[in-house]
Motif scaffolding. Sequence first.
Motif, PDB file in Angstrom:
ATOM      1  N   GLY A  10      -3.641  -5.080  12.366  1.00 17.81           N
ATOM      2  CA  GLY A  10      -2.759  -4.942  13.519  1.00 17.81           C
ATOM      3  C   GLY A  10      -1.419  -4.393  13.104  1.00 17.81           C
ATOM      4  N   SER A  11      -0.467  -4.522  14.001  1.00 17.61           N
ATOM      5  CA  SER A  11       0.880  -4.030  13.740  1.00 17.61           C
ATOM      6  C   SER A  11       1.815  -5.213  13.509  1.00 17.61           C
ATOM      7  CB  SER A  11       1.369  -3.214  14.939  1.00 17.61           C
ATOM      8  OG  SER A  11       0.559  -2.063  15.136  1.00 17.61           O
ATOM      9  N   VAL A  12       2.689  -5.055  12.546  1.00 19.78           N
ATOM     10  CA  VAL A  12       3.622  -6.124  12.199  1.00 19.78           C
ATOM     11  C   VAL A  12       4.916  -5.487  11.708  1.00 19.78           C
ATOM     12  CG1 VAL A  12       2.748  -6.292   9.840  1.00 19.78           C
ATOM     13  CG2 VAL A  12       3.845  -8.280  10.896  1.00 19.78           C
ATOM     14  N   GLN A  13       6.005  -6.196  11.868  1.00 16.10           N
ATOM     15  CA  GLN A  13       7.282  -5.688  11.376  1.00 16.10           C
ATOM     16  C   GLN A  13       7.435  -5.996   9.893  1.00 16.10           C
ATOM     17  OE1 GLN A  13      10.359  -7.309  13.989  1.00 16.10           O
ATOM     18  NE2 GLN A  13      10.370  -5.354  15.091  1.00 16.10           N
ATOM     19  N   ALA A  14       8.237  -5.187   9.243  1.00 13.86           N
ATOM     20  CA  ALA A  14       8.504  -5.390   7.820  1.00 13.86           C
ATOM     21  C   ALA A  14       9.006  -6.814   7.575  1.00 13.86           C
ATOM     22  CB  ALA A  14       9.529  -4.377   7.332  1.00 13.86           C
ATOM     23  N   PHE A  83     -10.907 -13.303   2.428  1.00 11.22           N
ATOM     24  CA  PHE A  83      -9.635 -13.198   3.138  1.00 11.22           C
ATOM     25  C   PHE A  83      -8.611 -12.464   2.273  1.00 11.22           C
ATOM     26  CE2 PHE A  83     -10.873 -15.961   6.529  1.00 11.22           C
ATOM     27  CZ  PHE A  83     -11.726 -16.888   5.953  1.00 11.22           C
ATOM     28  N   LEU A  84      -7.677 -11.825   2.962  1.00  8.19           N
ATOM     29  CA  LEU A  84      -6.528 -11.236   2.282  1.00  8.19           C
ATOM     30  C   LEU A  84      -5.281 -11.685   3.030  1.00  8.19           C
ATOM     31  CD1 LEU A  84      -5.304  -9.340   0.129  1.00  8.19           C
ATOM     32  CD2 LEU A  84      -5.513  -7.485   1.818  1.00  8.19           C
ATOM     33  N   GLN A  85      -4.533 -12.571   2.416  1.00  8.91           N
ATOM     34  CA  GLN A  85      -3.265 -13.027   2.982  1.00  8.91           C
ATOM     35  C   GLN A  85      -2.172 -12.099   2.486  1.00  8.91           C
ATOM     36  OE1 GLN A  85      -2.352 -15.649   5.132  1.00  8.91           O
ATOM     37  NE2 GLN A  85      -0.325 -14.701   5.006  1.00  8.91           N
ATOM     38  N   MET A  86      -1.470 -11.483   3.413  1.00 12.53           N
ATOM     39  CA  MET A  86      -0.431 -10.514   3.049  1.00 12.53           C
ATOM     40  C   MET A  86       0.916 -11.016   3.563  1.00 12.53           C
ATOM     41  SD  MET A  86      -2.408  -6.932   3.857  1.00 12.53           S
ATOM     42  CE  MET A  86      -2.533  -7.268   5.616  1.00 12.53           C
ATOM     43  N   ASN A  87       1.839 -11.199   2.670  1.00 12.91           N
ATOM     44  CA  ASN A  87       3.179 -11.657   3.015  1.00 12.91           C
ATOM     45  C   ASN A  87       4.209 -10.595   2.620  1.00 12.91           C
ATOM     46  OD1 ASN A  87       2.157 -14.220   3.830  1.00 12.91           O
ATOM     47  ND2 ASN A  87       2.208 -14.924   1.703  1.00 12.91           N
ATOM     48  N   SER A  88       5.391 -10.729   3.175  1.00 17.91           N
ATOM     49  CA  SER A  88       6.500  -9.813   2.848  1.00 17.91           C
ATOM     50  C   SER A  88       6.045  -8.363   2.961  1.00 17.91           C
ATOM     51  CB  SER A  88       7.020 -10.101   1.433  1.00 17.91           C
ATOM     52  OG  SER A  88       7.443 -11.433   1.306  1.00 17.91           O
ATOM     53  N   LEU A  89       5.423  -8.048   4.056  1.00 18.83           N
ATOM     54  CA  LEU A  89       4.869  -6.709   4.230  1.00 18.83           C
ATOM     55  C   LEU A  89       5.960  -5.658   4.303  1.00 18.83           C
ATOM     56  CD1 LEU A  89       1.983  -7.629   6.629  1.00 18.83           C
ATOM     57  CD2 LEU A  89       1.717  -6.395   4.481  1.00 18.83           C
ATOM     58  N   GLU A  92       5.378   0.661   3.445  1.00 18.17           N
ATOM     59  CA  GLU A  92       4.447   1.357   2.556  1.00 18.17           C
ATOM     60  C   GLU A  92       3.103   0.633   2.415  1.00 18.17           C
ATOM     61  OE1 GLU A  92       7.621   0.480   1.921  1.00 18.17           O
ATOM     62  OE2 GLU A  92       7.875  -0.179  -0.174  1.00 18.17           O
ATOM     63  N   ASP A  93       2.978  -0.552   2.997  1.00 20.53           N
ATOM     64  CA  ASP A  93       1.694  -1.228   3.033  1.00 20.53           C
ATOM     65  C   ASP A  93       0.814  -0.727   4.175  1.00 20.53           C
ATOM     66  OD1 ASP A  93       3.407  -4.258   2.160  1.00 20.53           O
ATOM     67  OD2 ASP A  93       2.186  -2.995   0.837  1.00 20.53           O
ATOM     68  N   THR A  94       1.361   0.138   5.001  1.00 21.65           N
ATOM     69  CA  THR A  94       0.593   0.694   6.106  1.00 21.65           C
ATOM     70  C   THR A  94      -0.588   1.483   5.570  1.00 21.65           C
ATOM     71  OG1 THR A  94       2.495   0.812   7.594  1.00 21.65           O
ATOM     72  CG2 THR A  94       0.665   2.331   8.026  1.00 21.65           C
ATOM     73  N   ALA A  95      -1.791   1.109   6.010  1.00 21.10           N
ATOM     74  CA  ALA A  95      -3.004   1.745   5.503  1.00 21.10           C
ATOM     75  C   ALA A  95      -4.216   1.180   6.235  1.00 21.10           C
ATOM     76  CB  ALA A  95      -3.159   1.495   4.003  1.00 21.10           C
TER      77      ALA A  95
END
Length: 129
Positions: A10-14, A83-89, A92-95
């Motif tokens: 989905g979409s998330v803010q930095a 699962f992939l937990q992604m923090n502090s996005l 440049e993590d957009t992909a």
Amino acid sequence: QVQLVESGGGSVQAGGSLTLSCTGSGFTDSSYCMGWFRQAPGGMRERVGTIYTEGGTTSYADYADSMKGRFTISHDNAKNKLFLQMNSLKPEDTAMYYCAAAARFSGPFCHFDQIYNYWGQGTQVTVSS
């Protein structure tokens, strides 16, 4: 035939967080290398991180340098989910993020991209600044 289906993009803010899921089916071996990869528009596919799963246990977790400390891979053997937990996005993590699996390789080989022969269709992650 192993099948993998990703979800949770989905979409998330930095600075935000997101958790991706990968539901697998068709597993017949007792151990697998599993991992997450990503590909940005116009870019090459890169490894996010990989693990080795055997008999419900997980080991040999390994992450790309830019993801260390921010991303965490986990596995629920009973539910066949990765699962992939992604923090502090970061932007440049957009992909497009892909789940992958490989059978018949031992743990030390899991970080080699070339061994992965089962792939999901991907889930899009967009990080805005």
